[in-house]
Design an enzyme around this catalytic site. Sequence first.
Site, PDB file in Angstrom:
ATOM      1  CD  GLU A 114      -2.719   1.119   2.644  1.00  0.00           C
ATOM      2  OE1 GLU A 114      -3.736   1.313   2.577  1.00  0.00           O
ATOM      3  OE2 GLU A 114      -2.096   0.607   3.555  1.00  0.00           O
ATOM      4  CE  LYS A 148      -7.762   0.449   3.547  1.00  0.00           C
ATOM      5  NZ  LYS A 148      -6.662   1.242   4.201  1.00  0.00           N
ATOM      6  CB  CYS A 157      -4.029  -1.448   4.819  1.00  0.00           C
ATOM      7  SG  CYS A 157      -3.050  -1.038   6.081  1.00  0.00           S
TER       8      CYS A 157
END
Length: 318
Positions: A76, A151, A194
């Site tokens: 990321e 995301k 993440c």
Amino acid sequence: MFTVRCILGTSAKYLASLPARKYKIKLQNRMSTSPHPVAAVCQVTATPDKEANFSACKQLVEEAKQRGASMVFLPEGFDYIGSSREETLALSESLAGDTITRYTQLARKLEVWLSLGGFHERGHDWESDQRIYNSHIIINDTGDIVSVYRKSHLFDVELPEKGVSLKESAFTIPGPSLLSPVQTPIGKVGLGICYDLRFPELSLALQRHGAEILTYPSAFTVATGAAHWEVLLRARAIETQCFVLAAAQAGRHHEKRSSYGHALAVDPWGELLGDCGGENPGMVLVEIDLEKVSSTRRNMPVQQHRRHTGFYHSLEKT
């Protein structure tokens, strides 16, 4: 000068201090002649300097290809980590911009697959709302973009006692949906980013749709990483019986932000295969033997033992 400390089970060595522009990842020779495909899980220290970031990532990708990797995973924020909301937005690009164009060219030139985890992609209504997606992009070995996952879970967390204060939703749009796992040379890869790591519903959904490998490119904070990073990655591997590959940001990006590091690879039994340490750029190279997925699931068939979805919602009816 820096020391790359990438560990790969018993097959890797601690590396001596080497020039930053000329380091090598030294693994036993069996890695380059492996009968199984090899994945490179990378660790970088991005800054607001996009050109320097590309140069560092390009060097890692080239090194990984030289060492026999068929797919390379970057973390990321591989493109940059801004020092403010304004800088983060100003540096963002579309998928058709210079950054992704350069990576598609690199993939085509080296004939290697790339997982670019966490690209700052300008939103579809950029001109009116100035908001971005946090996008995980898969590029194949002919330079084509084959998947873009945006995301789903945004990191809005205040931990004053830990010195953590981030509000990703202030400038980021949550992705609209999950994506089916991508067939790659190392197996079927399910995409997360993440903070998605904290939501087992996501990993289980990807596993149900065929994922053999889960990937969570990340820029974990030092405080949350020290407490939760490894245990969460191993838990996701154990509950899905998948390989888990997690490229990571490490070290100090600018005066306002540092990341935990420890790019990891975990096998379907939950065993740690590789750890890049907490300080410096580098990579771990891991063999992906999909028979480990099959045998783990065959010997402990938890997916067959799982009850129907309604069973797990039965408490809501009482």
